[in-house]
Write a protein that holds these residues in place. Structure first.
Motif, PDB file in Angstrom:
ATOM      1  N   MET B 358      19.330  54.138 124.076  1.00 24.12           N
ATOM      2  CA  MET B 358      18.559  53.055 124.663  1.00 24.12           C
ATOM      3  C   MET B 358      17.056  52.960 124.578  1.00 24.12           C
ATOM      4  SD  MET B 358      21.626  51.953 126.106  1.00 24.12           S
ATOM      5  CE  MET B 358      20.890  50.659 127.155  1.00 24.12           C
ATOM      6  N   MET B 359      16.522  51.783 124.943  1.00 29.46           N
ATOM      7  CA  MET B 359      15.052  51.727 124.664  1.00 29.46           C
ATOM      8  C   MET B 359      14.319  52.915 125.635  1.00 29.46           C
ATOM      9  SD  MET B 359      14.315  47.979 123.491  1.00 29.46           S
ATOM     10  CE  MET B 359      14.691  47.046 122.122  1.00 29.46           C
ATOM     11  N   GLY B 986      40.073  55.898 109.194  1.00 27.67           N
ATOM     12  CA  GLY B 986      40.700  54.732 108.931  1.00 27.67           C
ATOM     13  C   GLY B 986      41.019  53.943 110.197  1.00 27.67           C
ATOM     14  N   ASN B 987      40.394  54.531 111.450  1.00 21.81           N
ATOM     15  CA  ASN B 987      40.830  53.698 112.583  1.00 21.81           C
ATOM     16  C   ASN B 987      39.615  52.921 112.973  1.00 21.81           C
ATOM     17  OD1 ASN B 987      39.351  56.241 113.057  1.00 21.81           O
ATOM     18  ND2 ASN B 987      39.557  55.718 115.263  1.00 21.81           N
ATOM     19  N   LYS B 988      39.668  51.653 113.753  1.00 23.26           N
ATOM     20  CA  LYS B 988      38.803  50.987 114.119  1.00 23.26           C
ATOM     21  C   LYS B 988      38.416  51.288 115.627  1.00 23.26           C
ATOM     22  CE  LYS B 988      37.976  47.998 110.685  1.00 23.26           C
ATOM     23  NZ  LYS B 988      38.102  48.945 109.417  1.00 23.26           N
ATOM     24  N   ILE B 989      37.117  51.190 115.950  1.00 22.91           N
ATOM     25  CA  ILE B 989      36.792  51.376 117.465  1.00 22.91           C
ATOM     26  C   ILE B 989      36.255  49.969 117.946  1.00 22.91           C
ATOM     27  CG2 ILE B 989      35.494  52.460 119.384  1.00 22.91           C
ATOM     28  CD1 ILE B 989      35.744  54.958 117.605  1.00 22.91           C
ATOM     29  N   PHE B 990      36.649  49.424 119.160  1.00 28.52           N
ATOM     30  CA  PHE B 990      36.054  48.504 119.814  1.00 28.52           C
ATOM     31  C   PHE B 990      34.881  48.799 120.752  1.00 28.52           C
ATOM     32  CE2 PHE B 990      36.459  43.751 120.216  1.00 28.52           C
ATOM     33  CZ  PHE B 990      35.137  43.404 120.862  1.00 28.52           C
ATOM     34  N   ASN B 991      33.669  48.767 120.164  1.00 34.08           N
ATOM     35  CA  ASN B 991      32.238  49.357 121.032  1.00 34.08           C
ATOM     36  C   ASN B 991      32.098  48.376 122.180  1.00 34.08           C
ATOM     37  OD1 ASN B 991      30.332  50.679 121.948  1.00 34.08           O
ATOM     38  ND2 ASN B 991      29.540  51.246 119.790  1.00 34.08           N
ATOM     39  N   ALA B 992      32.820  48.149 123.167  1.00 28.91           N
ATOM     40  CA  ALA B 992      32.589  47.254 124.273  1.00 28.91           C
ATOM     41  C   ALA B 992      31.137  47.641 124.849  1.00 28.91           C
ATOM     42  CB  ALA B 992      33.600  46.955 125.026  1.00 28.91           C
ATOM     43  N   THR B 993      30.856  48.919 124.760  1.00 28.93           N
ATOM     44  CA  THR B 993      29.936  49.557 125.785  1.00 28.93           C
ATOM     45  C   THR B 993      28.667  49.029 124.901  1.00 28.93           C
ATOM     46  OG1 THR B 993      31.111  51.443 125.748  1.00 28.93           O
ATOM     47  CG2 THR B 993      28.715  51.661 126.102  1.00 28.93           C
ATOM     48  N   ARG B 994      28.615  48.891 123.552  1.00 29.94           N
ATOM     49  CA  ARG B 994      27.473  48.348 122.767  1.00 29.94           C
ATOM     50  C   ARG B 994      27.438  46.985 123.073  1.00 29.94           C
ATOM     51  NH1 ARG B 994      24.641  48.835 117.864  1.00 29.94           N
ATOM     52  NH2 ARG B 994      25.023  46.928 116.405  1.00 29.94           N
ATOM     53  N   ALA B 995      28.430  46.118 123.249  1.00 30.90           N
ATOM     54  CA  ALA B 995      28.371  44.817 123.180  1.00 30.90           C
ATOM     55  C   ALA B 995      27.772  44.530 124.857  1.00 30.90           C
ATOM     56  CB  ALA B 995      29.695  44.002 123.204  1.00 30.90           C
ATOM     57  N   ASP B 996      28.214  45.325 125.882  1.00 27.49           N
ATOM     58  CA  ASP B 996      27.535  45.013 127.120  1.00 27.49           C
ATOM     59  C   ASP B 996      26.180  45.356 127.244  1.00 27.49           C
ATOM     60  OD1 ASP B 996      29.744  43.948 127.964  1.00 27.49           O
ATOM     61  OD2 ASP B 996      30.682  45.798 128.666  1.00 27.49           O
ATOM     62  N   LEU B 997      25.586  46.331 126.265  1.00 25.00           N
ATOM     63  CA  LEU B 997      24.097  46.767 126.159  1.00 25.00           C
ATOM     64  C   LEU B 997      23.313  45.973 125.200  1.00 25.00           C
ATOM     65  CD1 LEU B 997      24.809  50.474 126.858  1.00 25.00           C
ATOM     66  CD2 LEU B 997      24.193  48.772 128.304  1.00 25.00           C
ATOM     67  N   PHE B 998      23.952  45.118 124.735  1.00 29.83           N
ATOM     68  CA  PHE B 998      23.206  44.110 123.601  1.00 29.83           C
ATOM     69  C   PHE B 998      22.700  42.669 123.933  1.00 29.83           C
ATOM     70  CE2 PHE B 998      23.164  43.119 119.050  1.00 29.83           C
ATOM     71  CZ  PHE B 998      22.846  44.381 118.575  1.00 29.83           C
ATOM     72  N   ASN B1007      18.444  47.439 130.650  1.00 24.62           N
ATOM     73  CA  ASN B1007      17.999  47.931 129.604  1.00 24.62           C
ATOM     74  C   ASN B1007      18.824  47.718 128.184  1.00 24.62           C
ATOM     75  OD1 ASN B1007      16.339  49.372 127.585  1.00 24.62           O
ATOM     76  ND2 ASN B1007      16.840  51.283 128.327  1.00 24.62           N
ATOM     77  N   ILE B1008      18.213  47.576 126.933  1.00 25.25           N
ATOM     78  CA  ILE B1008      19.445  47.387 125.856  1.00 25.25           C
ATOM     79  C   ILE B1008      19.088  48.462 124.955  1.00 25.25           C
ATOM     80  CG2 ILE B1008      19.081  44.769 126.180  1.00 25.25           C
ATOM     81  CD1 ILE B1008      16.999  44.945 124.216  1.00 25.25           C
ATOM     82  N   LEU B1009      20.007  48.269 123.776  1.00 25.28           N
ATOM     83  CA  LEU B1009      20.087  49.437 122.921  1.00 25.28           C
ATOM     84  C   LEU B1009      18.906  49.132 121.901  1.00 25.28           C
ATOM     85  CD1 LEU B1009      23.728  49.096 122.287  1.00 25.28           C
ATOM     86  CD2 LEU B1009      22.530  51.416 122.738  1.00 25.28           C
ATOM     87  N   VAL B1010      18.452  50.184 121.425  1.00 26.75           N
ATOM     88  CA  VAL B1010      17.249  50.124 120.365  1.00 26.75           C
ATOM     89  C   VAL B1010      17.562  49.206 119.286  1.00 26.75           C
ATOM     90  CG1 VAL B1010      15.872  51.522 118.834  1.00 26.75           C
ATOM     91  CG2 VAL B1010      16.423  52.418 120.952  1.00 26.75           C
ATOM     92  N   ASP B1011      18.922  49.290 118.835  1.00 30.02           N
ATOM     93  CA  ASP B1011      19.183  48.530 117.779  1.00 30.02           C
ATOM     94  C   ASP B1011      19.410  46.995 118.040  1.00 30.02           C
ATOM     95  OD1 ASP B1011      21.689  48.795 118.525  1.00 30.02           O
ATOM     96  OD2 ASP B1011      22.631  49.522 116.774  1.00 30.02           O
ATOM     97  N   ALA B1012      19.270  46.551 119.272  1.00 31.58           N
ATOM     98  CA  ALA B1012      19.357  45.144 119.747  1.00 31.58           C
ATOM     99  C   ALA B1012      17.818  44.670 119.748  1.00 31.58           C
ATOM    100  CB  ALA B1012      19.912  45.040 121.064  1.00 31.58           C
ATOM    101  N   GLY B1013      17.020  45.513 119.271  1.00 35.29           N
ATOM    102  CA  GLY B1013      15.487  45.127 119.361  1.00 35.29           C
ATOM    103  C   GLY B1013      14.997  44.144 118.315  1.00 35.29           C
ATOM    104  N   ASN B1014      15.854  43.634 117.294  1.00 36.76           N
ATOM    105  CA  ASN B1014      15.689  42.655 116.401  1.00 36.76           C
ATOM    106  C   ASN B1014      16.404  41.470 116.856  1.00 36.76           C
ATOM    107  OD1 ASN B1014      13.929  43.904 114.922  1.00 36.76           O
ATOM    108  ND2 ASN B1014      15.760  45.165 113.632  1.00 36.76           N
TER     109      ASN B1014
END
Lengths: 538, 1108
Positions: B358-359, B986-998, B1007-1014
């Motif tokens: 997080m930022m 070979g599995n996929k993960i749905f990162n809904a946590t990331r979506a909700d912090l984006f 607060n938002i994730l650092v990589d939502a900074g752009n």
């Protein structure tokens, strides 16, 4: 050989002799049909499931579809909040589709209500001893099912007639006119066994007067539903209610109180109402609550209304609808929050402390982070400041103060949650009066010495201090109905009957007439492949 | 191992001779059966014999029949047909033999129950002798009592004493000494004149003479025709682990185990892919033969081995509950030859291995400035708070102590152990404390014909949970870093102007959520040895699990959080709901008890006829289960908060308008009964051709009237190719076995016990004459046609050992299919008002391959390296989701995380032809010219305004393509090092946590994730659940590294001492951007990371193991 018997067979036998194959376990902790229902109280509780489920979406999906599809209300997004995948936007724009969530909810809960009613009817018909109680109870269930089918017919037009519990054969849609006939015959079957009593004893359940009022509503719309006008039958049904003498038009002093949290069986205008109570338990899987204040009261006015929670306040009316409230003497103006906001003393301003950018997200000054305090001022217009495509007004104080707010179902400060105690009327006496007036205006024969004008003035005299009307047109009547029944779930029905549903308001421009009925939801068609989609939605 | 010959030999002398030779061989190989107290049986046993004109052979037969003595001799050594007359009372065997063999040129030796008769000229009596002595120890330096020491080719020898020492006279020309002990490699030592011989025994390679639990008995691994993977206690995962699931993680190909860092949660175990959609996907546990025992009863230190039964040929003997596989746990027993006191203990230090990026305050401030946004003055306190840290402990401490003593006498054995585990979680307040006490006693009776056993285990656990855990985690991620956790006056900072915004520290500190769980298991067993190779077993078990839970939200919650719309944040696929915390404190207490009574008896028949070996079992099992016997109650409006949930009577809810006491689940109490008749036949010819067949008839009370009983058959066959004559000339394979099996297993759990019946339940309340009255009616759809869910498995396996045992392994291929899958199918509510019905409808298939390889690349005197790799691939497909009556099953969209403004958006779908967890959501297509995120519409065009459901696409599966476990063991002198690496690919993960912090547009309030900074705040689509947040979930984890040192020559008090240090989760290699790629793999919504993360941790642990 003896040895073999004693050494081998015996032990094998021993294994099975001590075995037991009784696989049943007694049920000791649940109510089985053997023990329930067996007496009058239990019969009432069995029938009660119908009222519990009927309440389920009444202040929810039913409210959204009836209100947001008209010019009464709009629920825009603010910075993505309440966007909810176009759930509310599609109702405003009249571009709902068969996957629309609220359309699906309305279908599902109403169908479920019919299913629950069929089931309760089946059980009680089997177990209740013959007699007056059985006749009344079953008539009430029949009437509740008729009301649910009326909702289905009004909103979805051509719907399947599933009327018998235990018949698991999927059914295809029945044409609207035949559904109309079915409901009419059902109401008539029920009517003589329904109670004539009003007040606490029958409150929340349909009486004979509910039946007549529903018939009046059906006949008033019969031309639209079936192609055949039935004005005089509408008037006759209204007269049955009027002549019963059981109902009175509430006065100017009590009109607004009719919708207060403490409303109930004492309301003399309520013919049939849906009782809400924060302490009620909802039918499993349904919402069953009403929380108008959550949607309509600005966050800044939590203290003013003594709310136990911070409201969210995304909903407001449209200026073109509010324009109908142009009579300064009308007590019904009191149901709106507009303009500069003051506390209850009328003097102390309602203020909000924020920053300049918090007030206006588009503020570009370097001092945007500086503190800024202002008096809340609700503005009439809804403006897309952020993203028109996403139905978005922005996420700042300006945006959250957009639109006039309706507080007819007055905020409930006695509740400990957002659930309110305000009962919501389904059919009111003033509706019967105005229905009769309209039926006369549209060509029906006046009865009992009452004219359209006298009937409308009966209402107006109890609503406004202004001069009585000297004439009345259908357009006047439409406006009067709009003022009288705003947020009560009938405006969509009125707009369709008055040919106004295809008009333009807010951001809506769609004038497709097939949208008078809703699509059959995808989920419903999955559960019943025999359903045929309504025209226009394929 | 002791075989008893019947008198009146039905076969000719030739066969008899072979048998005698075999018996002699057996004696030599399994000299371990001889006991320390040599000849004690011979000394104690007194016989009455009165025989005239009887041949020596018949006399031996008579003795064998009337005692436990077994004679071993060669026919040609003396005249067996010689008639003798004996009349002795109360005679020892020596007295009898002295008399009988008088005049024969033979000598005899008595080894406990074995009597070896040899020609006199070979016997030591006539030889010149010399004395030799020595000690036998295991590789940890512990003495081995009871090891057999023999001169090769003779029966001359002895047994080591308590200190592993031996001493005896050997003939002068003796060349080779053979030392053997059960479970150890037999060793040969050349006699080159040395007088003192010290031998270090090595453990026998696993897989040769291994015995595995197979259900109602044990079987030698080499004679198995089914797929069973065994894990010995030493090979289980190491670390501060109290959960059996975690002990097995990565060790067994085909077991997909996912665990979180939360000490109070069990790991999720899925065997060979989920075979059902209903909630019962976890394998069935059998602990020491007790079906359905609770695994919290097992202290990790008490485990001897875990046998994982994977194919239906193995599991179908537990037919009715075995559809998800069976895990059999064997715990330690007392050893009558080894009295010992053992202590195992460790202390572990745990900290968070990763957190959301997080930022921090500076980053968020820069973002705000860049995007012309500002904080509200209340929020901006100039702080720089790492909220994730605020709710964490710096170091979480774990300790475990296990003390046991065991031993026995000739006729009994016992073990008693007590285990104490205290494990802190890394989140504040999270803790698990467990005490397991266990006593197991076995007693022989009736001349050793009957064995009684009593086993009592009690496990007492106290879980201190994080109140509103998922909400606390979400709030810690999104709370603004510019805010301090507490205000200057010491009170919590809160700002309820932001909806759904709560101080995570207050969430944790202002509430309690505790559970006390007691698990008692009592088991009484009786084993009766009957003639004709029959054995009768009777097991009676009683298990009681009782829980006492208490939750208290103090007045802080009621005062602040009721008003601000506090939603819970449940695990997917559940949807969130608002919670009300009453007024002036809300307490909730519940106590529930579950009991199982199990009665089982079975008869086993073992018979060898020439090369034919038969093992048959026939039995009956009866089980009565009661679940949820207890109650719940809540109260609110407490005068003080200090009493927490401990005194419900202090509250006064009646003055709180609209407050409803929570009495818990209407359907908590459930009673079920299971009854089974079963039979199994194992047949092998010459240990070369193996055949197994079983049938089980199972009844369960939960099914419809005429559907209660089901039949579950299985058949398996194996061919030990290496035993064929044409294989004898080759030297590549020392073991080669081909196996094939088919079987059917059933499932009757995972749904309400009374589903098949018409039950009335609460249907809300309604207004009735002035008050709210409860409505009752059918609250579920009764399904009187509900029947067994059946899973059939085909399995093909190949076991092999090559390079003289340097490489061994197996390959399994399977095809598992579930029919009549029980699931809650959606139905038309107008026909069935409940809206869903629990019914048999769907089909599910899992196909896969598993490979396990064991190698010993280096094996020298001082240094050994062994390595084990296991790999598993599984393909899961929902084949069908409907039946003709319930058409609504297919295409059910599930998993609605309810992020702000996303009501109705779903992530996954249950759909025919797709795997469980299939992602079905928006497909991200970059940004349009205006910088707004756009998505692929149903028709392939791009849209910024996609419809939910309609514009969704199939976007990957959370099911891993490959699971890897790789263990390396290094031993150098007294040191050992174990490195365990685990991988999922070979599995996929749905990162809904990331979506909700984006959500850049609300960065001023959340607060938002650092990589939502752009990202731009004007792009309101940016956080929409879409393929943008579906990530590759592959990872490799260095799961554990353990370094140990074994002390030797510790003197006479301490037998063994080992100290070790262990590190868990040293590193993870992954592209996954969330906290950890190990997300829940069970249930119907696997692979979703949705605010339900408990931080993964890294543990450093120091431990000691000692025996005295």
């Amino acid at each position: 050989m003896k040895k073999i018997i004693s050494y081998f067979i015996l032990p094998v036998l021993a294994v099975f002799v001590v075995s037991c194959h009784d696989i049943e376990v007694p049920i000791t902790t649940q109510m089985t049909p053997d023990v329930y229902p067996q007496n009058d109280a239990q019969y009432a509780q069995t029938a009660g499931a119908v009222y519990s489920v009927f309440r389920g979406d009444y202040a929810h999906a039913y409210f959204w579809m009836s209100t947001l599809s008209t010019d009464e209300g709009i629920l825009p997004a603010r910075g993505g909040n309440w966007y909810d995948n176009q759930g509310y936007m599609k109702i405003h724009y009249h571009n709902w589709d068969k996957d629309h969530g609220w359309t699906n909810s309305l279908w599902y809960t109403t169908e479920k209500t019919i299913g629950v009613t069929n089931q309760a009817y089946y059980i009680l018909n089997n177990v209740m001893p013959e007699g007056a109680n059985k006749k009344t109870t079953l008539a009430e269930l029949r009437m509740m099912r008729a009301i649910s089918f009326f909702t289905m017919m009004d909103y979805f037009g051509n719907v399947p007639l599933d009327t018998l519990y235990g018949d698991f054969e999927p059914k295809t849609n029945t044409p609207r006119a035949e559904v109309f006939k079915y409901i009419e015959s059902e109401v008539k079957k029920a009517i003589n066994n329904l109670s004539e009593e009003t007040g606490a004893k029958t409150y929340g359940r349909p009486t004979k007067w509910t039946a007549y009022s529903l018939l009046a509503k059906m006949y008033l719309n019969a031309e639209y539903y079936t192609g055949t006008a039935r004005w005089n039958e509408c008037i006759a049904a209204c007269d049955a209610v009027i002549n019963s003498g059981k109902f009175v038009i509430e006065s100017r002093a009590s009109y607004l109180k009719m919708f207060y949290p403490d409303n109930g069986p004492q309301m003399k205008e309520f013919i049939f109402a849906v009782p809400f109570d924060p302490s009620a338990v909802s039918y499993p899987g349904t919402n069953g609550m009403m929380y108008r204040a959550r949607y309509d009261v600005p966050r800044s006015e939590r203290a003013k209304f003594g709310l136990p929670f911070t409201p969210s306040a995304p909903m407001s009316t449209l200026p073109e609808f509010y324009a109908l409230f142009n009579d300064l003497g009308d007590v019904r103006n009191g149901q709106w929050l507009t303009g500069l906001q003051f506390m209850d003393d009328g003097v102390t301003p309602v203020t909000v402390k924020t920053t300049k950018k918090g007030y206006d997200q588009f503020y570009t000054g370097a001092d945007g982070g500086d503190s800024y305090t202002y008096q809340v001022n609700l503005t009439p217009d809804i403006i897309y400041r952020q993203n028109p495509e996403l139905f978005d007004c922005g996420n700042d104080e300006i945006a959250w103060n957009m639109g006039y707010r309706n507080i007819k179902f007055y905020p409930d400060k006695t509740s400990t949650s957002r659930n309110q105690n305000n009962d919501v009327p389904y059919l009111r006496y003033s509706d019967v009066i105005l229905m009769k007036a309209e039926a006369i205006l549209r060509g029906g024969t006046a009865t009992g010495g009452q004219t359209a004008l006298s009937l409308v003035n009966m209402i107006r005299a109890n609503r406004s201090t202004s001069e009585v009307w000297t004439s009345v047109t259908l357009e006047d009547l439409y406006k009067e109905r709009s003022r009288e029944f705003v947020y009560e779930g009938w405006h969509r029905n009125d707009m369709i009957r008055f040919g106004k549903f295809e008009g333009k308001w807010g951001f809506k421009t769609n004038s497709e007439t097939y949208r008078r009925i809703l699509p059959i939801p995808t989920d419903a068609m999955k559960l019943n492949p025999k359903l045929v989609q309504n025209p226009g939605y394929n | 191992m002791k075989k008893k010959w019947l008198t009146g030999h039905p076969y000719g002398d030739g066969l008899k001779k072979i048998m005698r030779i075999m018996r002699l061989t057996i004696l030599l190989l399994f000299g371990c059966m001889l006991t320390v107290s040599a000849n004690s049986y011979a000394q104690k046993t007194k016989l009455d014999i009165n025989l005239t004109n009887t041949s020596i052979r018949d006399l031996f037969g008579f003795i064998e029949e009337n005692s436990e003595f077994v004679f071993l001799y060669r026919n040609e050594d003396f005249n067996l047909t010689k008639k003798v007359a004996v009349n002795l009372k109360d005679a020892t065997i020596n007295q009898i033999l002295d008399e009988v063999l008088k005049g024969e040129n033979v000598s005899y030796n008595v080894y406990e129950r074995q009597i070896v008769i040899q020609k006199a000229e070979n016997s030591m009596v006539s030889q010149q002798k010399k004395e030799i002595s020595g000690t036998v120890k295991d590789n940890s330096g512990a003495p081995i009592p009871g090891a057999t020491v023999l001169i090769k080719g003779t029966s001359t020898g002895t047994i080591t004493d308590m200190d592993g020492k031996f001493k005896f006279s050997v003939p002068g020309d003796s060349k080779i000494l053979v030392i053997s002990f059960v479970g150890m490699k037999t060793q040969e030592i050349a006699l080159t004149g040395q007088a003192q011989i010290n031998v270090v025994m090595e453990e026998e390679t696993v897989g040769i003479e291994e015995v595995v639990a197979v259900g109602y008995g044990r079987s030698s691994r080499k004679n198995l025709s089914s797929a069973v993977t065994s894990v010995k206690s030493d090979d289980l995962n190491r670390g501060a682990i109290s959960d059996v699931g975690q002990l097995l993680q990565g060790k067994v190909p085909g077991l997909n185990i996912s665990s979180s860092g939360d000490p109070t949660r069990k790991a999720t175990i899925i065997m060979r892919g989920a075979s059902t959609l209903n909630s019962s996907q976890s394998p069935f546990y059998v602990i020491d033969g007790i079906p359905g025992a609770d695994i919290s009863l097992v202290a990790p230190d008490d485990i001897v081995s875990v046998d994982v039964l994977k194919d239906a040929a193995a599991t179908s003997i537990y037919g009715n509950r075995a559809a998800n596989g069976v895990i059999m746990i064997t715990t330690r027993k007392g050893n009558k030859d080894k009295e010992q006191v053992a202590y195992n203990g460790y202390v572990g230090f745990e900290n968070v291995s990763n957190q959301l990026d997080m930022m921090d305050a500076a980053q968020l401030r820069a973002f705000m400035t860049k995007n012309n946004m500002s904080f509200s003055p209340e929020d901006d306190q100039g702080g720089n708070t790492n909220w994730q840290k605020v709710i964490q402990r710096d170091v979480a401490l774990s300790t475990s102590h296990n003390l046991s003593y065991s031993g026995g006498s000739k006729n009994s054995n016992y073990i008693a152990s007590v285990t104490y585990i205290d494990k802190q979680g890394v989140l504040l307040s999270s803790n698990q404390n467990r005490i397991v006490a266990r006593l197991a006693v076995e007693q022989m009776a009736f001349n050793d014909k009957v064995k009684f056993g009593i086993n009592i285990t009690n496990s007492n656990t106290k879980d201190t949970k994080v109140p509103q855990r998922n909400s606390a985690l979400l709030q810690a991620a999104k709370y603004l870093p510019v805010t301090n956790s507490k205000k200057e006056d010491g009170t919590y900072f809160e700002n309820f102007n932001h909806s759904g915004y709560f101080n995570p520290l207050a969430i944790i500190e202002q509430a309690d959520d505790d559970s006390k769980i007691n698990n008692l298991l009592g088991n009484f067993t009786t084993e009766v040895k009957l003639p004709f190779g029959l054995t009768y077993n009777l097991n009676v078990a009683y298990q009681r699990n009782s829980s006492l839970n208490g939750v208290y939200y103090n007045s802080y919650y009621a005062k602040n959080y009721n008003s601000a719309q506090f939603y819970n944040n449940p695990e997917p696929p559940s949807t969130h709901s608002i919670i009300n915390f009453g007024s002036n404190g809300l307490a909730n207490r519940s106590t529930y008890q579950s009991t199982n009574v199990i009665f089982e008896n079975y008869l086993t028949w073992n018979k060898e006829i020439g090369k034919n070996s038969i093992n048959a079992v026939v039995g009956y099992s009866w089980q009565d289960n009661t679940l949820g016997d207890g109650f719940m109650a809540s109260n609110t409006n407490f005068p003080v908060d200090d009493v927490s949930y401990n005194n419900l009577a202090l509250g006064n809810y009646s003055t709180i308008s609209g407050y409803k006491v929570d009495f818990g689940d209407l359907n908590a109490y459930q009673r079920t009964r299971l009854i089974s008749d079963f039979a199994r036949l194992n047949y092998n010819y010459d240990s070369k051709y193996l055949l197994q067949a079983s049938i089980r008839r199972d009844g369960s009370s939960v099914f419809g009237e005429n559907k209660k009983w089901g039949y579950f058959p299985s058949i398996g066959a194996a061919w030990r190719i290496d035993k064929e004559s044409f294989m004898q000339s080759q030297s590549i394979f020392s073991d080669l076995k081909l196996r094939a099996s088919y079987g059917v297993t059933g499932n009757s759990s995972g749904f309400d016990a009374y589903t098949a019946q018409f039950i009335m339940g609460g249907l809300g309340t309604f207004y009735y004459n002035g008050q709210q009255m409860a409505a009752f009616g059918p609250n579920k759809a009764a399904n009187q046609d509900l029947e067994w869910e059946k899973t059939s498995t085909q399995n093909l396996g190949l076991d092999f050992t090559v390079l003289n045992g340097k490489l061994s392994g197996y390959i399994e291929v399977y095809n598992k299919k579930t029919n009549g899958m029980i699931y809650s199918y959606a139905v038309n509510p107008v026909l069935v008002p409940a809206g869903s019905i629990t019914a048999n409808g769907g089909e599910m298939s899992n196909k896969g391959i598993e490979v396990s390889l064991n190698t010993t690349p280096v094996s020298t005197k001082d240094f050994t390296w062994t390595s084990n790799v296991n790999l598993a691939h599984n393909k899961n497909v929902i084949e069908k989701l409907t039946n003709s009556l319930f058409l609504g099953g297919d295409s059910v969209r599930i998993t609605q995380p309810d992020g702000g403004g996303q009501t109705g958006s779903t992530l996954q779908i249950l759909k025919e032809g797709k795997p469980i967890g299939q992602f079905f959501t928006l497909e991200y297509a970059g940004k349009n010219a205006e910088g707004v995120s756009q998505y692929v519409a149903k028709d392939g065009s791009l849209t910024t305004n996609p419809g939910i459901g309609t514009d969704y696409h199939y976007l990957g599966s959370p099911q891993p393509k490959l699971l890897l476990g790789w263990t390396n063991d290094f031993k150098y002198k007294n040191w050992d090092l174990n490195i365990f690496i685990r991988g999922v690919f070979g599995n996929k993960i749905f990162n809904a946590t990331r979506a909700d912090l984006f959500r850049p547009s609300t960065a001023h309030s959340s607060n938002i994730l650092v990589d939502a900074g752009n990202e731009s705040p004007t792009d309101l689509n940016v956080y929409k659940y879409s393929s943008r947040f579906i990530e590759d979930g592959s990872y490799i984890r260095l799961d554990n590294a353990t370094l140990g040192y074994n002390f030797k020559n510790l003197g006479s008090y301490v037998k063994t001492l080992r100290i070790y240090s262990s590190v868990n989760n040293l590193f993870v290699i992954t592209k996954y951007s969330g906290i950890d790629p190990e997300v829940e793999q069970g249930g119907i919504a696997p692979g979703v990371d949705s605010n339900n993360f408990y931080p993964k941790t890294r543990t450093v642990l120091f431990g000691v193991k000692a025996t005295f």
